[in-house]
Design a protein around this motif. Sequence first.
Motif, mmCIF file in Angstrom:
data_model
loop_
_atom_site.group_PDB
_atom_site.id
_atom_site.type_symbol
_atom_site.label_atom_id
_atom_site.label_comp_id
_atom_site.label_asym_id
_atom_site.label_seq_id
_atom_site.Cartn_x
_atom_site.Cartn_y
_atom_site.Cartn_z
ATOM 1 N N THR A 72 0.833 -1.197 0.000
ATOM 2 C CA THR A 72 0.000 0.000 0.000
ATOM 3 C C THR A 72 0.873 1.254 0.000
ATOM 4 O O THR A 72 0.579 2.226 -0.699
ATOM 5 N N GLY A 73 1.960 1.236 0.760
ATOM 6 C CA GLY A 73 2.879 2.366 0.780
ATOM 7 C C GLY A 73 3.542 2.590 -0.568
ATOM 8 O O GLY A 73 3.642 3.728 -1.044
ATOM 9 N N VAL A 74 3.972 1.510 -1.214
ATOM 10 C CA VAL A 74 4.606 1.623 -2.531
ATOM 11 C C VAL A 74 3.615 2.162 -3.557
ATOM 12 O O VAL A 74 3.987 2.939 -4.437
ATOM 13 N N GLU A 75 2.350 1.776 -3.441
ATOM 14 C CA GLU A 75 1.320 2.277 -4.356
ATOM 15 C C GLU A 75 1.208 3.801 -4.304
ATOM 16 O O GLU A 75 0.833 4.422 -5.294
ATOM 17 N N GLN A 76 1.517 4.384 -3.171
ATOM 18 C CA GLN A 76 1.358 5.823 -2.985
ATOM 19 C C GLN A 76 2.502 6.639 -3.577
ATOM 20 O O GLN A 76 2.419 7.863 -3.633
ATOM 21 N N VAL A 77 3.579 5.971 -4.016
ATOM 22 C CA VAL A 77 4.761 6.680 -4.505
ATOM 23 C C VAL A 77 5.122 6.178 -5.906
ATOM 24 O O VAL A 77 6.088 5.436 -6.086
ATOM 25 N N PRO A 78 4.360 6.579 -6.922
ATOM 26 C CA PRO A 78 4.598 6.077 -8.278
ATOM 27 C C PRO A 78 5.997 6.362 -8.824
ATOM 28 O O PRO A 78 6.484 5.616 -9.663
ATOM 29 N N ARG A 79 6.643 7.402 -8.337
ATOM 30 C CA ARG A 79 7.969 7.734 -8.898
ATOM 31 C C ARG A 79 9.018 6.671 -8.586
ATOM 32 O O ARG A 79 10.054 6.636 -9.235
ATOM 33 N N VAL A 80 8.767 5.766 -7.640
ATOM 34 C CA VAL A 80 9.732 4.704 -7.342
ATOM 35 C C VAL A 80 9.437 3.431 -8.125
ATOM 36 O O VAL A 80 10.209 2.479 -8.066
ATOM 37 N N TRP A 81 8.332 3.402 -8.882
ATOM 38 C CA TRP A 81 7.988 2.227 -9.651
ATOM 39 C C TRP A 81 8.914 2.110 -10.851
ATOM 40 O O TRP A 81 9.182 3.085 -11.547
ATOM 41 N N ASN A 82 9.390 0.912 -11.107
ATOM 42 C CA ASN A 82 10.187 0.656 -12.298
ATOM 43 C C ASN A 82 9.213 0.298 -13.413
ATOM 44 O O ASN A 82 8.610 -0.758 -13.396
ATOM 45 N N THR A 83 9.049 1.208 -14.364
ATOM 46 C CA THR A 83 8.014 1.034 -15.380
ATOM 47 C C THR A 83 8.348 -0.053 -16.391
ATOM 48 O O THR A 83 7.457 -0.699 -16.917
ATOM 49 N N GLY A 84 9.611 -0.227 -16.713
ATOM 50 C CA GLY A 84 9.994 -1.215 -17.721
ATOM 51 C C GLY A 84 9.785 -0.745 -19.146
ATOM 52 O O GLY A 84 10.201 -1.409 -20.084
ATOM 53 N N VAL A 85 9.110 0.382 -19.312
ATOM 54 C CA VAL A 85 8.910 0.970 -20.643
ATOM 55 C C VAL A 85 9.195 2.466 -20.539
ATOM 56 O O VAL A 85 9.163 3.037 -19.452
#
Length: 154
Positions: A72-85
Motif C-alpha cells: 500500500t505504501g509503494v502504491e502511494q509513490v509512483p515515482r519509485v515504480w520501475n516502469t519497464g517501458v
Amino acid sequence: MKVKSSIADKILQGFCLALLVGMTFYLLAGWSTFPDKLPMHFGASGQIDRWGGKGILIFMLVMQWGLYLLCTGVEQVPRVWNTGVKVTAANRERVYRILKYVLETLKLIIQIIFSFLFVYITLARPLPGWSLPVMMILVFGDMAFWLILLWRCR
C-alpha cells in the motif's frame, strides 16, 4: 504523478482489508481451539515436513499485515515504480494505471494465499497437491497479464 483510485482500486482494497480483518478475527476467536503443534513448513507436494508451536500464526499474521502495508505504501509513490517501458506524455497515464493494477492485484493474491495457508495450518492438515501450481499460476499469470499490457504501451 499521482494515480487516482478508481472503483476497481477500491474494490480490490476492500477485499484485501476484508481478508486481513477476517484472518485477525479468526486468529483471535480460534486461538484456544487450534492445536498446540502446527505445521510450519510444507514440501512441494503439500506434505507437512516440519512442525512447531502456535507462534507461527502470529508471525504469519504480522507478515500478512506487513506485506499489505508495504504494498500500500509503494502504491502511494509512483515515482519509485520501475516502469519497464519509456514513459512519455502520451502513455504516462496508461502506464501508471497498469502498474497500479499490478500492485493491487498482486497484493490481493498475496492476501488470498496467506489466508489459505493460515487456515490449512490451523487445521494441521497437508496442503492439497494442486495448491502450489495454482498459487504459482495466480502470481505469475497475474504478473504476465499486466506486463504484456504494459509492454503494449511502448
